[in-house]
Design a protein around this motif. Structure first.
Motif, PDB file in Angstrom:
ATOM      1  N   THR C  20      56.089  60.923  26.261  1.00  0.00           N
ATOM      2  CA  THR C  20      55.384  60.342  25.149  1.00  0.00           C
ATOM      3  C   THR C  20      55.566  59.052  24.723  1.00  0.00           C
ATOM      4  O   THR C  20      54.966  58.399  24.117  1.00  0.00           O
ATOM      5  CB  THR C  20      55.412  61.325  23.511  1.00  0.00           C
ATOM      6  OG1 THR C  20      56.951  61.646  23.990  1.00  0.00           O
ATOM      7  CG2 THR C  20      55.343  62.922  24.072  1.00  0.00           C
ATOM      8  N   GLY C  74      37.366  62.674  16.373  1.00  0.00           N
ATOM      9  CA  GLY C  74      37.896  61.945  15.792  1.00  0.00           C
ATOM     10  C   GLY C  74      39.231  62.208  15.468  1.00  0.00           C
ATOM     11  O   GLY C  74      40.232  60.907  16.036  1.00  0.00           O
ATOM     12  N   ALA C  75      39.261  63.526  15.950  1.00  0.00           N
ATOM     13  CA  ALA C  75      40.321  64.205  15.976  1.00  0.00           C
ATOM     14  C   ALA C  75      41.692  63.685  17.828  1.00  0.00           C
ATOM     15  O   ALA C  75      43.072  63.472  17.506  1.00  0.00           O
ATOM     16  CB  ALA C  75      40.651  65.631  16.280  1.00  0.00           C
ATOM     17  N   VAL C  78      41.654  58.871  16.302  1.00  0.00           N
ATOM     18  CA  VAL C  78      42.093  58.428  15.175  1.00  0.00           C
ATOM     19  C   VAL C  78      43.873  58.840  15.957  1.00  0.00           C
ATOM     20  O   VAL C  78      45.486  57.393  15.444  1.00  0.00           O
ATOM     21  CB  VAL C  78      42.555  59.011  14.239  1.00  0.00           C
ATOM     22  CG1 VAL C  78      43.749  58.853  13.342  1.00  0.00           C
ATOM     23  CG2 VAL C  78      41.310  58.774  13.516  1.00  0.00           C
ATOM     24  N   PRO C  79      44.370  59.725  16.453  1.00  0.00           N
ATOM     25  CA  PRO C  79      46.537  59.121  17.201  1.00  0.00           C
ATOM     26  C   PRO C  79      46.343  58.889  18.101  1.00  0.00           C
ATOM     27  O   PRO C  79      46.919  57.643  18.532  1.00  0.00           O
ATOM     28  CB  PRO C  79      46.605  60.978  17.995  1.00  0.00           C
ATOM     29  CG  PRO C  79      45.056  62.093  16.908  1.00  0.00           C
ATOM     30  CD  PRO C  79      44.304  61.377  16.907  1.00  0.00           C
ATOM     31  N   SER C  95      37.471  61.596   7.503  1.00  0.00           N
ATOM     32  CA  SER C  95      38.434  61.376   8.602  1.00  0.00           C
ATOM     33  C   SER C  95      39.612  60.508   8.487  1.00  0.00           C
ATOM     34  O   SER C  95      40.782  60.593   8.834  1.00  0.00           O
ATOM     35  CB  SER C  95      37.951  61.633  10.658  1.00  0.00           C
ATOM     36  OG  SER C  95      37.696  62.916  10.370  1.00  0.00           O
ATOM     37  N   LEU C  98      41.128  60.742   5.636  1.00  0.00           N
ATOM     38  CA  LEU C  98      42.395  61.874   5.839  1.00  0.00           C
ATOM     39  C   LEU C  98      43.465  61.456   6.039  1.00  0.00           C
ATOM     40  O   LEU C  98      44.637  61.502   6.013  1.00  0.00           O
ATOM     41  CB  LEU C  98      41.460  63.209   6.504  1.00  0.00           C
ATOM     42  CG  LEU C  98      41.329  64.535   5.725  1.00  0.00           C
ATOM     43  CD1 LEU C  98      40.409  65.071   6.856  1.00  0.00           C
ATOM     44  CD2 LEU C  98      42.670  64.693   5.387  1.00  0.00           C
ATOM     45  N   ALA C  99      43.707  60.835   7.006  1.00  0.00           N
ATOM     46  CA  ALA C  99      44.344  59.676   8.472  1.00  0.00           C
ATOM     47  C   ALA C  99      45.431  59.278   6.970  1.00  0.00           C
ATOM     48  O   ALA C  99      46.835  58.834   6.864  1.00  0.00           O
ATOM     49  CB  ALA C  99      43.640  59.475   9.288  1.00  0.00           C
ATOM     50  N   SER C 102      46.741  61.153   3.988  1.00  0.00           N
ATOM     51  CA  SER C 102      48.869  61.407   5.023  1.00  0.00           C
ATOM     52  C   SER C 102      49.220  60.665   5.190  1.00  0.00           C
ATOM     53  O   SER C 102      50.569  60.657   5.646  1.00  0.00           O
ATOM     54  CB  SER C 102      48.146  63.072   6.148  1.00  0.00           C
ATOM     55  OG  SER C 102      46.952  62.866   5.885  1.00  0.00           O
ATOM     56  N   GLY C 103      49.317  59.050   5.447  1.00  0.00           N
ATOM     57  CA  GLY C 103      50.171  58.626   5.564  1.00  0.00           C
ATOM     58  C   GLY C 103      50.441  57.428   6.824  1.00  0.00           C
ATOM     59  O   GLY C 103      51.130  56.445   7.449  1.00  0.00           O
ATOM     60  N   LEU C 104      49.275  57.104   7.735  1.00  0.00           N
ATOM     61  CA  LEU C 104      48.607  57.043   8.634  1.00  0.00           C
ATOM     62  C   LEU C 104      48.137  55.674   7.901  1.00  0.00           C
ATOM     63  O   LEU C 104      47.663  55.403   7.899  1.00  0.00           O
ATOM     64  CB  LEU C 104      47.711  57.307   9.356  1.00  0.00           C
ATOM     65  CG  LEU C 104      48.419  58.293  10.979  1.00  0.00           C
ATOM     66  CD1 LEU C 104      46.974  59.085  11.271  1.00  0.00           C
ATOM     67  CD2 LEU C 104      49.082  57.966  11.752  1.00  0.00           C
ATOM     68  N   LEU C 150      36.174  71.438  10.767  1.00  0.00           N
ATOM     69  CA  LEU C 150      36.352  71.503   9.551  1.00  0.00           C
ATOM     70  C   LEU C 150      37.064  70.853   8.128  1.00  0.00           C
ATOM     71  O   LEU C 150      38.008  70.328   9.163  1.00  0.00           O
ATOM     72  CB  LEU C 150      37.272  73.193   9.416  1.00  0.00           C
ATOM     73  CG  LEU C 150      36.862  73.893   9.528  1.00  0.00           C
ATOM     74  CD1 LEU C 150      37.201  75.783   9.901  1.00  0.00           C
ATOM     75  CD2 LEU C 150      35.155  74.680   9.054  1.00  0.00           C
TER      76      LEU C 150
END
Lengths: 257, 256, 319
Positions: C20, C74-75, C78-79, C95, C98-99, C102-104, C150
């Motif tokens: 990782t 997008g899932a 984005v990561p 998206s 949302l990111a 959440s602090g991204l 969703l």
């Protein structure tokens, strides 16, 4: 009790047909103890399996109690050579002996009594709760014999049952068979490769030839009903009968007529 | 009692050590996707409320149970039939090996067309993966039942049913249980996979949704929960194994 | 046995950790001084301009050597951007909100694609089978509606369509199905309706389906649907590259607007859409700039539906 007429078995092999058993004919009367011997590979086990309805003959018939054998006959019990593998390791001794009784329409109490009685007869009294694999080889074979005895068969077929057991245990088991036979009056056909054993146990000894197997000789054993490991085996009559069987087997091995 | 305590300590020792290692290694982490373990455990109680247990975890486990039970029933029944019938075995063997090699996730869109998108589909996905180890191990187990035992059953005329129940199934049971254990591991994975498609609730669904909405500590808490679930199921299976195969284990240990 | 087990677990853990951390890429210098830049995109109609831009040399002219990587959604993108695997990414606005909430640490750098703003002629809509009893958006109340993700742009805008039409969206059963699977699931009757974008909209129409709601149009006028983004770190550390990328994108968007046939043609190079469908589908709009008001509207809709844990900071997200 057991009528074998012209029974034979062929096997298909590479390049043709192998005739294991050509033609055998003999009879065993009710209540007799008959031994079958022959050179190695003479199809003794094949013969037993055909009589037990486990193997279909290529020709000829076997009849048990007047009925043709086309599947395991009613009222027949078999004791195999591989005692360790014929008992079910997921059942205790009592359950093993009881299993064949379950389709005889007996009550649980009757079955329990028969099991206890059979175990007593083979000198394993009270061992119902023991696991088979906790017993020695000789004791396991006794359990297999008890299982056959509890079933109260009309015909008992035994396929070299003591071949894999040590000499001393074998002697005890031979006496056990004679004892059970004389007490219960079962008809016994006893397959063995041990000449001494066949003479010690049997009332008659049937000697088979080499393949294609036929009946070479039929020798009456007139050693009387009470036999003893020490006295009987050292009697001159025993030696004579033993020699007769031995000579037939040697001739069979040579392929002489 | 001492050995039980010792065994439990040994069993829990490595997980505890790994947990501690993770805790300290991640303590100062600022990575978005690898938050400190302390943050994850703090999320745990908040995320996994009784409502979530009722609405997500329980349905997932229930579907897993249904799928696994159906797989066991079908796998054992078919396995016995195929194992006992020689021509059927030779006929089906290549097809079975082919079918078991297809990964269930690949089949999900197809399964969705037949089974819809509800609980039936998810259970079908679980069955599509779990049935194979059970079926194939049952076939192998049935085919390897001791011939002398089968001869004994035949000679005593025990009959088809009693032979099946008293000889074939117990004789094959060590292999069958092995297949069932493999199937359990596969089942947990497929439980999650089945909830990645057209789901509206479930443990796997929740984990995936957390990931999609960037609720990363919650996602990790879900993964931890999933791991614990798997471990709990494995422990439960061991109890089952010991019960069904106690004779087998004792025999192996005590055989003269 | 136990020692082997312990060793195996440690090795597995070590390998996992190493794998990782190794995912940190970053830009390298390409041949001849050009910057090698990786972009994560979804292989759909929306990103035709960037493909056109490569073809027309808009990026090369600005010393950018683009490498496009197709992802499913997008899932994954984005990561990927957050981890440094991609320099830039393409994702829908919700998206990104949302990111960000959440602090991204990400920022939009260029516009991507927008709704045509015309009901009846947009590239996304809620479709139902020909024989469906559902006629208008309000009829979607209590229906099962398929969306590709969703708690994202699909369900939040569909709920708005239902509200505008006077219906109650709280009973809608949204279910997540991948776009390619939606036509089959709609035909099979497993869902009552499906929110789709092109080419799936044309595919469903070819099977007799019809639209009942134009959620992109209803959400906000001239809705910006998706945009290109990067990490705040990249924006701060290499503003020149970001600016060149944004300029190239802007030029590509303009070219796409001016040459719709070129858009239809280039679709054939990176998708499996048949020529008939390519000719029939409705193209989205490719305006040069992000519509800030529409982004704020999407943030409001998302908050109303409770998809954000913390309220997003729209200003921090926008360029």
């Amino acid at each position: 009790m057991l009528e074998v007429a012209g029974i034979g078995k062929d096997y298909r092999v590479d390049g043709g047909v192998f005739t294991a058993v050509d033609s055998l004919s003999f009879h065993v009367a009710e209540g007799e103890l008959v031994c079958v011997v022959g050179p190695s590979g003479c199809g003794k086990t094949t013969l037993l399996r055909m009589c037990a309805g486990l193997l279909a003959p290529t020709r000829g018939t076997a009849r048990v109690d007047g009925r043709d054998v086309d599947g395991p006959p009613e009222g027949t019990a078999v004791v195999f050579q591989e005692y360790g593998r014929s008992l079910f390791p997921w059942m205790r001794v009592g359950a093993n002996v009881e299993l064949p009784l379950k389709r005889l329409g007996l009550t649980r109490a009757e079955r329990r009594d028969r099991v206890a009685e059979a175990l007593r007869l083979v000198d394993l009294e009270g061992k119902e709760q023991v696991w088979p694999w906790q017993l020695s080889g000789g004791m396991q074979q006794r359990v297999a014999i008890a299982r056959a005895v509890a079933f109260r068969p009309r015909l008992l077929l035994m396929d070299e049952p003591f071949a894999a057991v040590d000499a001393q245990t074998r002697a005890d088991l031979e006496d056990l068979i004679r004892d059970l036979w004389s007490r219960l009056g079962i008809t016994v056909v006893f397959i063995t490769h041990d000449i001494d054993e066949s003479v010690y146990l049997g009332q008659r000894v049937l000697v088979l030839s080499s393949p294609p197997t036929t009946l070479r000789a039929e020798i009456h054993i007139d050693l009387g009903p009470d036999r003893d490991q020490l006295d009987t085996r050292s009697a001159p009559a025993f030696a004579k009968l033993r020699a007769a069987v031995w000579r037939e087997i040697q001739a069979a091995k040579r392929g002489a007529a | 009692m001492v050995t039980l305590a010792r065994k439990t300590l040994l069993a829990l020792g490595l997980p505890a050590a790994l947990f501690a290692l993770w805790w300290f290694a991640s303590a100062g982490s600022t990575s978005f996707y690898f938050p400190p373990l302390s943050a994850i455990t703090a999320e745990f109680a908040e995320t996994w409320t009784p409502e979530r247990w009722r609405d997500d975890v329980l349905p997932s486990v229930a579907r897993l149970a249904a799928g696994y039970t159906a797989s066991a029933a079908a796998g054992i029944a078919l396995g016995v039939l195929i194992g006992r019938t020689r021509w059927l075995f030779h006929l089906t063997e290549p097809v079975l090996e082919f079918a078991r090699a297809v990964p269930p996730p690949v089949l999900v869109p197809v399964i969705m067309l037949f089974a819809g998108i509800g609980d039936g589909m998810k259970t079908a996905v679980i069955v599509s993966g779990c049935v194979w180890p059970i079926l194939l191990n049952t076939v192998a187990g049935v085919r390897s039942v001791e011939p002398v035992q089968l001869d004994t059953a035949a000679a005593f005329r025990l009959g088809r049913n009693r032979t099946l129940l008293a000889v074939v199934l117990p004789g094959a049971s060590p292999r069958i249980v092995t297949g069932m254990r493999q199937a359990l591991a596969i089942g947990v994975i497929l439980m999650v996979v089945s909830e990645m498609f057209a789901a509206q609730s479930g443990l796997g669904f929740a984990i995936v949704q957390f990931q999609r909405s960037y609720a990363i500590p919650a996602m990790w808490s879900g993964i931890l929960l999933l791991g614990c679930l798997g471990a709990a199921l494995a422990a439960l299976f061991t109890v089952f194994d010991r019960a069904v195969l106690h004779w087998h284990h004792r025999q192996r240990a005590e055989e003269v | 046995m136990r020692r082997t087990l312990a060793l195996a677990s440690m090795s597995a853990l070590a390998l996992a950790l190493a794998a990782t951390t190794a995912a940190c890429g970053g830009e390298e210098d390409g041949a001849g001084g050009a910057d090698a830049v990786s972009v994560g995109v979804i292989p759909i109609v929306d990103v035709a301009p960037i493909y056109l831009g490569i073809e027309q040399g808009f990026f090369a002219a600005r010393d950018i050597e683009l490498e496009l990587t197709a992802a499913q959604g997008g899932a994954a993108i984005v990561p990927g951007v957050a981890a440094g695997e991609f320099d830039f990414g393409f994702s829908n606005i919700t998206s990104l909100l949302l990111a960000q909430s959440s602090g991204l640490p990400i920022e939009i750098v260029a516009n991507g694609v927008a709704s045509t703003g015309v009901a009846g002629e947009d590239f996304g809509a809620v479709m139902v089978p020909a024989d469906s009893p559902i006629q208008t958006a309000a009829d979607l109340a209590d229906a099962t509606v398929a969306v590709n993700t969703l708690n994202n742009i699909g369900d939040t805008t569909v709920r708005e369509s239902v509200r505008i039409d006077g219906g109650d969206p709280t009973g809608i059963g949204f279910t997540e199905i991948a776009f390619p699977d939606m036509p089959a699931q709609l035909s099979a009757g497993n869902v009552d309706a499906a929110w789709v974008v092109e080419p799936f909209k044309s595919l469903i129409e070819a099977e007799g389906g019809r639209p009942v709601a134009w959620n992109y149009v209803d959400a906000a006028p001239d809705l910006t649907v998706a945009a290109y983004f990067a990490t705040s770190q990249l924006v701060q550390e290499d503003p020149d590259l970001v600016q060149r990328f944004a300029d190239a994108i802007a030029e590509s968007l303009q070219y796409a607007t001016d040459n719709p046939e070129a858009v239809r043609d280039i679709l054939g190079t990176y998708t499996d859409i048949s020529p008939e469908i390519r000719a029939a589908l409705t193209l989205p709009a490719f305006p040069a700039a992000v519509n800030k008001d529409s982004v704020e509207r999407l943030a409001e809709l998302g908050e109303a539906d409770g998809i954000f844990e913390n309220p997003p900071d729209v200003d921090a997200l926008l360029p």
